[in-house]
Design a protein around this motif. Structure first.
Motif, PDB file in Angstrom:
ATOM      1  N   ILE A 195       0.877  -1.168   0.000  1.00 59.25           N
ATOM      2  CA  ILE A 195       0.000   0.000   0.000  1.00 59.25           C
ATOM      3  C   ILE A 195       0.912   1.216   0.000  1.00 59.25           C
ATOM      4  O   ILE A 195       1.798   1.337   0.849  1.00 59.25           O
ATOM      5  CB  ILE A 195      -0.903   0.026   1.240  1.00 59.25           C
ATOM      6  CG1 ILE A 195      -1.809  -1.193   1.237  1.00 59.25           C
ATOM      7  CG2 ILE A 195      -1.732   1.308   1.277  1.00 59.25           C
ATOM      8  CD1 ILE A 195      -2.625  -1.322   2.491  1.00 59.25           C
ATOM      9  N   TYR A 196       0.695   2.100  -0.958  1.00 63.86           N
ATOM     10  CA  TYR A 196       1.538   3.272  -1.109  1.00 63.86           C
ATOM     11  C   TYR A 196       0.802   4.537  -0.683  1.00 63.86           C
ATOM     12  O   TYR A 196      -0.408   4.631  -0.777  1.00 63.86           O
ATOM     13  CB  TYR A 196       1.954   3.451  -2.578  1.00 63.86           C
ATOM     14  CG  TYR A 196       2.797   2.325  -3.108  1.00 63.86           C
ATOM     15  CD1 TYR A 196       4.164   2.316  -2.936  1.00 63.86           C
ATOM     16  CD2 TYR A 196       2.207   1.273  -3.801  1.00 63.86           C
ATOM     17  CE1 TYR A 196       4.951   1.283  -3.435  1.00 63.86           C
ATOM     18  CE2 TYR A 196       2.980   0.239  -4.310  1.00 63.86           C
ATOM     19  CZ  TYR A 196       4.344   0.256  -4.119  1.00 63.86           C
ATOM     20  OH  TYR A 196       5.106  -0.768  -4.612  1.00 63.86           O
ATOM     21  N   ARG A 197       1.590   5.499  -0.260  1.00 58.38           N
ATOM     22  CA  ARG A 197       1.085   6.837   0.032  1.00 58.38           C
ATOM     23  C   ARG A 197       2.155   7.816  -0.446  1.00 58.38           C
ATOM     24  O   ARG A 197       3.334   7.525  -0.371  1.00 58.38           O
ATOM     25  CB  ARG A 197       0.858   7.003   1.525  1.00 58.38           C
ATOM     26  CG  ARG A 197       0.398   8.387   1.891  1.00 58.38           C
ATOM     27  CD  ARG A 197       0.179   8.519   3.368  1.00 58.38           C
ATOM     28  NE  ARG A 197      -0.375   9.813   3.657  1.00 58.38           N
ATOM     29  CZ  ARG A 197      -0.450  10.328   4.855  1.00 58.38           C
ATOM     30  NH1 ARG A 197      -0.018   9.648   5.887  1.00 58.38           N
ATOM     31  NH2 ARG A 197      -0.957  11.513   5.046  1.00 58.38           N
ATOM     32  N   LYS A 198       1.714   8.956  -0.943  1.00 59.40           N
ATOM     33  CA  LYS A 198       2.671   9.965  -1.376  1.00 59.40           C
ATOM     34  C   LYS A 198       3.064  10.829  -0.189  1.00 59.40           C
ATOM     35  O   LYS A 198       2.223  11.250   0.595  1.00 59.40           O
ATOM     36  CB  LYS A 198       2.082  10.820  -2.485  1.00 59.40           C
ATOM     37  CG  LYS A 198       1.927  10.040  -3.776  1.00 59.40           C
ATOM     38  CD  LYS A 198       1.589  10.917  -4.922  1.00 59.40           C
ATOM     39  CE  LYS A 198       1.506  10.053  -6.177  1.00 59.40           C
ATOM     40  NZ  LYS A 198       1.244  10.829  -7.351  1.00 59.40           N
ATOM     41  N   ASP A 199       4.376  11.074  -0.075  1.00 52.73           N
ATOM     42  CA  ASP A 199       4.836  11.955   0.988  1.00 52.73           C
ATOM     43  C   ASP A 199       4.716  13.407   0.526  1.00 52.73           C
ATOM     44  O   ASP A 199       4.201  13.686  -0.562  1.00 52.73           O
ATOM     45  CB  ASP A 199       6.256  11.597   1.431  1.00 52.73           C
ATOM     46  CG  ASP A 199       7.311  11.817   0.361  1.00 52.73           C
ATOM     47  OD1 ASP A 199       7.035  12.479  -0.661  1.00 52.73           O
ATOM     48  OD2 ASP A 199       8.439  11.323   0.549  1.00 52.73           O
ATOM     49  N   GLU A 200       5.185  14.335   1.339  1.00 53.85           N
ATOM     50  CA  GLU A 200       5.043  15.759   1.029  1.00 53.85           C
ATOM     51  C   GLU A 200       5.781  16.188  -0.231  1.00 53.85           C
ATOM     52  O   GLU A 200       5.476  17.214  -0.830  1.00 53.85           O
ATOM     53  CB  GLU A 200       5.485  16.618   2.223  1.00 53.85           C
ATOM     54  CG  GLU A 200       6.936  16.442   2.646  1.00 53.85           C
ATOM     55  CD  GLU A 200       7.168  15.256   3.562  1.00 53.85           C
ATOM     56  OE1 GLU A 200       8.337  14.939   3.802  1.00 53.85           O
ATOM     57  OE2 GLU A 200       6.224  14.625   4.035  1.00 53.85           O
ATOM     58  N   ASN A 201       6.741  15.376  -0.687  1.00 52.14           N
ATOM     59  CA  ASN A 201       7.484  15.671  -1.912  1.00 52.14           C
ATOM     60  C   ASN A 201       6.907  14.953  -3.133  1.00 52.14           C
ATOM     61  O   ASN A 201       7.466  15.041  -4.214  1.00 52.14           O
ATOM     62  CB  ASN A 201       8.953  15.280  -1.743  1.00 52.14           C
ATOM     63  CG  ASN A 201       9.626  16.070  -0.648  1.00 52.14           C
ATOM     64  OD1 ASN A 201       9.399  17.268  -0.514  1.00 52.14           O
ATOM     65  ND2 ASN A 201      10.432  15.407   0.150  1.00 52.14           N
ATOM     66  N   GLY A 202       5.815  14.225  -2.934  1.00 50.41           N
ATOM     67  CA  GLY A 202       5.194  13.501  -4.042  1.00 50.41           C
ATOM     68  C   GLY A 202       5.795  12.135  -4.298  1.00 50.41           C
ATOM     69  O   GLY A 202       5.425  11.473  -5.266  1.00 50.41           O
ATOM     70  N   ASN A 203       6.714  11.699  -3.438  1.00 52.48           N
ATOM     71  CA  ASN A 203       7.320  10.376  -3.593  1.00 52.48           C
ATOM     72  C   ASN A 203       6.412   9.317  -2.980  1.00 52.48           C
ATOM     73  O   ASN A 203       5.842   9.534  -1.917  1.00 52.48           O
ATOM     74  CB  ASN A 203       8.686  10.325  -2.888  1.00 52.48           C
ATOM     75  CG  ASN A 203       9.652  11.332  -3.449  1.00 52.48           C
ATOM     76  OD1 ASN A 203       9.778  11.468  -4.654  1.00 52.48           O
ATOM     77  ND2 ASN A 203      10.326  12.047  -2.572  1.00 52.48           N
ATOM     78  N   GLU A 204       6.276   8.189  -3.654  1.00 50.01           N
ATOM     79  CA  GLU A 204       5.471   7.098  -3.117  1.00 50.01           C
ATOM     80  C   GLU A 204       6.287   6.324  -2.091  1.00 50.01           C
ATOM     81  O   GLU A 204       7.428   5.945  -2.353  1.00 50.01           O
ATOM     82  CB  GLU A 204       4.996   6.164  -4.228  1.00 50.01           C
ATOM     83  CG  GLU A 204       3.916   6.768  -5.075  1.00 50.01           C
ATOM     84  CD  GLU A 204       3.308   5.770  -6.045  1.00 50.01           C
ATOM     85  OE1 GLU A 204       3.934   4.743  -6.342  1.00 50.01           O
ATOM     86  OE2 GLU A 204       2.193   6.033  -6.494  1.00 50.01           O
ATOM     87  N   ILE A 205       5.676   6.113  -0.923  1.00 51.69           N
ATOM     88  CA  ILE A 205       6.315   5.318   0.115  1.00 51.69           C
ATOM     89  C   ILE A 205       5.363   4.181   0.502  1.00 51.69           C
ATOM     90  O   ILE A 205       4.155   4.337   0.442  1.00 51.69           O
ATOM     91  CB  ILE A 205       6.677   6.170   1.362  1.00 51.69           C
ATOM     92  CG1 ILE A 205       5.426   6.876   1.919  1.00 51.69           C
ATOM     93  CG2 ILE A 205       7.761   7.163   1.045  1.00 51.69           C
ATOM     94  CD1 ILE A 205       5.656   7.563   3.232  1.00 51.69           C
ATOM     95  N   ILE A 206       5.918   3.048   0.842  1.00 49.21           N
ATOM     96  CA  ILE A 206       5.108   1.912   1.263  1.00 49.21           C
ATOM     97  C   ILE A 206       4.720   2.126   2.720  1.00 49.21           C
ATOM     98  O   ILE A 206       5.570   2.360   3.564  1.00 49.21           O
ATOM     99  CB  ILE A 206       5.857   0.590   1.098  1.00 49.21           C
ATOM    100  CG1 ILE A 206       6.147   0.327  -0.380  1.00 49.21           C
ATOM    101  CG2 ILE A 206       5.057  -0.576   1.696  1.00 49.21           C
ATOM    102  CD1 ILE A 206       7.011  -0.885  -0.637  1.00 49.21           C
ATOM    103  N   ILE A 207       3.415   2.046   2.988  1.00 51.74           N
ATOM    104  CA  ILE A 207       2.938   2.224   4.355  1.00 51.74           C
ATOM    105  C   ILE A 207       2.448   0.927   4.968  1.00 51.74           C
ATOM    106  O   ILE A 207       2.102   0.877   6.146  1.00 51.74           O
ATOM    107  CB  ILE A 207       1.834   3.303   4.445  1.00 51.74           C
ATOM    108  CG1 ILE A 207       0.633   2.913   3.596  1.00 51.74           C
ATOM    109  CG2 ILE A 207       2.379   4.660   4.076  1.00 51.74           C
ATOM    110  CD1 ILE A 207      -0.589   3.783   3.797  1.00 51.74           C
ATOM    111  N   GLY A 208       2.397  -0.134   4.192  1.00 51.93           N
ATOM    112  CA  GLY A 208       1.956  -1.415   4.703  1.00 51.93           C
ATOM    113  C   GLY A 208       1.704  -2.392   3.576  1.00 51.93           C
ATOM    114  O   GLY A 208       1.997  -2.107   2.424  1.00 51.93           O
TER     115      GLY A 208
END
Length: 85
Positions: free
Chosen positions: A68-81
């Protein structure tokens, strides 16, 4: 796999109380808990429970899991789970 029920128990909160906080029906919440909710829905639940969204997901990196991805404040996708497929 979602841990929403476990987190509710830890917080001594009922599904009815969470549904009221989310302004949805208990039937709707049950469908979310037993279904495949969107990231936005998980974020709303995490906010209502005052939890990090990662605490709502079982820690798993099994090959049959989907990140599951979420975009951080810079628009980068990070895996959150991870969710099982």
């Amino acid at each position: 796999m979602l841990r929403i029920k476990e987190v509710l128990k830890e917080k001594k909160m009922s599904q009815i109380e969470l549904a009221e906080k989310l302004d949805i029906t208990t039937v709707g919440l049950n469908k979310i808990i037993n279904g495949n909710p969107t990231v936005d829905t998980l974020l709303k639940i995490a906010d209502a429970l005052d939890e990090d969204v990662r605490n709502l997901l079982s820690p798993s990196k099994e090959e049959d899991s989907e990140p599951i991805y979420r975009k951080d404040e810079n628009g980068n996708e990070i895996i959150i789970g991870y969710l099982k497929k």
